[in-house]
Design an enzyme around this catalytic site. Structure first.
Site, PDB file in Angstrom:
ATOM      1  N   THR A 175       0.829  -1.208   0.000  1.00 12.34           N
ATOM      2  CA  THR A 175       0.000   0.000   0.000  1.00 12.34           C
ATOM      3  C   THR A 175       0.859   1.251   0.000  1.00 12.34           C
ATOM      4  OG1 THR A 175      -1.656  -1.196   1.267  1.00 12.34           O
ATOM      5  CG2 THR A 175      -1.871   1.194   1.193  1.00 12.34           C
ATOM      6  N   THR A 176       1.926   1.249   0.806  1.00 11.08           N
ATOM      7  CA  THR A 176       2.778   2.421   0.913  1.00 11.08           C
ATOM      8  C   THR A 176       3.517   2.684  -0.392  1.00 11.08           C
ATOM      9  OG1 THR A 176       3.070   1.804   3.221  1.00 11.08           O
ATOM     10  CG2 THR A 176       4.486   3.536   2.408  1.00 11.08           C
ATOM     11  N   TYR A 204     -13.570  -4.467  -2.644  1.00 14.11           N
ATOM     12  CA  TYR A 204     -14.762  -4.075  -3.420  1.00 14.11           C
ATOM     13  C   TYR A 204     -15.721  -5.234  -3.641  1.00 14.11           C
ATOM     14  CZ  TYR A 204     -17.838  -1.660  -6.634  1.00 14.11           C
ATOM     15  OH  TYR A 204     -18.946  -1.097  -7.208  1.00 14.11           O
ATOM     16  N   TYR A 228      -2.851 -11.117   3.574  1.00 11.20           N
ATOM     17  CA  TYR A 228      -2.865  -9.751   4.101  1.00 11.20           C
ATOM     18  C   TYR A 228      -4.310  -9.361   4.389  1.00 11.20           C
ATOM     19  CZ  TYR A 228      -2.138  -4.612   4.133  1.00 11.20           C
ATOM     20  OH  TYR A 228      -2.116  -3.286   4.459  1.00 11.20           O
ATOM     21  N   ARG A 275      -9.371  -1.084   4.789  1.00  9.84           N
ATOM     22  CA  ARG A 275      -9.183  -0.679   3.397  1.00  9.84           C
ATOM     23  C   ARG A 275     -10.024  -1.503   2.422  1.00  9.84           C
ATOM     24  NH1 ARG A 275      -5.191   2.701   1.689  1.00  9.84           N
ATOM     25  NH2 ARG A 275      -3.675   3.425   3.224  1.00  9.84           N
ATOM     26  N   LYS A 288      -0.205 -11.168   7.276  1.00  4.64           N
ATOM     27  CA  LYS A 288      -0.064  -9.802   7.774  1.00  4.64           C
ATOM     28  C   LYS A 288      -1.447  -9.402   8.281  1.00  4.64           C
ATOM     29  CE  LYS A 288       0.850  -5.020   6.364  1.00  4.64           C
ATOM     30  NZ  LYS A 288       1.111  -4.101   5.220  1.00  4.64           N
ATOM     31  N   ILE A 306       5.099  -5.612   9.274  1.00  3.76           N
ATOM     32  CA  ILE A 306       5.281  -4.948   7.988  1.00  3.76           C
ATOM     33  C   ILE A 306       4.760  -3.536   8.205  1.00  3.76           C
ATOM     34  CG2 ILE A 306       4.578  -4.869   5.572  1.00  3.76           C
ATOM     35  CD1 ILE A 306       4.478  -7.927   5.624  1.00  3.76           C
TER      36      ILE A 306
END
Length: 264
Positions: free
Chosen positions: A17-18, A80, A106, A111, A134, A176
């Site tokens: 994401t980062t 989604y 993850y 999100r 994660k 992470i």
């Protein structure tokens, strides 16, 4: 990457994401993974972000990462679509069956609007190349629930800096981290202390990092962390729409958090 390795970081996550994975073209995505692998040159593992809400696309990206030489793949829950637990199980099972690369699940419902529940994680853990998760809910009770069902060899990795200390003290293998992009040496020291059961030392380090844990989310991530790294001279300024550069009203708060952590 060179700086991260020099500061003690144990692994590189490429295109999480980062890394603005959501706004990279496929060619760019693969280029970042390839560059990361080439630069790390085997000194630390490279974990490639290859998740998608399209199972076929996730399979293809994970295959590509495997060909490029990634050490593992990080796959976020489908966003989604909002699949149920059986859909999540089949999604990750299909990806695992298509590659031999170690897979790290993850889970970040804030999100994705999809929560991979501990019982589904335990089911998936029986697949030989699904090696860990994660877990970014901040729900510390999940450490014990997953550990008891999945066994000691299954990696439990925090995805939430604010609760990572307690997560590791409860038996997690590491984090992470967003904060580690800005303060890698301190985050590494925190992990070493927490994994070694040195609560007092880990808490002292965490106090120094608490403002960063908070203020790096003052605006949608990775906006604040990219601004901080630009201030440190480590990356150029800029972020892709639909995210915006950090607003001037937030500068002082992020700067104060950096100063508290001893980074500038």
């Amino acid at each position: 990457i060179e700086w991260q390795i020099a500061e003690g970081t144990d692994a590189i996550v490429a295109v999480g994401t980062t890394g603005e994975s959501a706004t990279l073209e496929v060619s760019e995505h693969l280029k970042v993974i390839e560059h990361s692998i080439r630069t790390a040159a085997g000194r630390v593992p490279v974990i490639a972000g290859t998740g998608s809400n399209n199972t076929a696309h996730a399979i293809e990206m994970t295959r590509q990462a495997e060909v490029l030489g990634a050490d593992a793949a990080l796959l976020v829950t489908p966003y989604y679509n909002r699949p149920g637990q059986e859909g999540l199980y089949r999604h990750f099972s299909a990806i695992a069956a298509a590659v031999s690369l170690p897979i790290i699940l993850y889970n970040v419902p804030s999100r994705t609007a999809t929560d991979l529940l501990p019982e589904t994680v335990v089911r998936l853990a029986s697949t030989s190349n699904i090696v860990g998760i994660k877990e970014a809910t901040g729900k510390l009770e999940r450490v014990r629930a997953i550990r008891e069902g999945a066994g000691e060899a299954f990696l439990l990795i925090s995805g939430d800096d604010a609760s990572a200390l307690e997560f590791m003290l409860a038996g997690g293998a590491g984090v992470i981290s967003v904060t580690a992009n800005v303060a890698p040496r301190l985050m590494h020291a925190l992990c070493v202390a927490a994994r070694g059961g040195e609560r007092d030392r880990a808490e002292a380090i965490n106090r120094q990092l608490q403002l960063l844990h908070k203020e790096l989310f003052i605006e949608p991530s990775p906006t604040p962390v990219k601004w901080a790294l630009a201030q440190m001279g480590r990356i150029p300024t800029g972020i892709r729409l639909p995210l915006l550069p950090l607003s001037p009203d937030s500068y002082a708060r992020v700067r104060a958090a950096m100063q508290a952590a001893g980074v500038s």
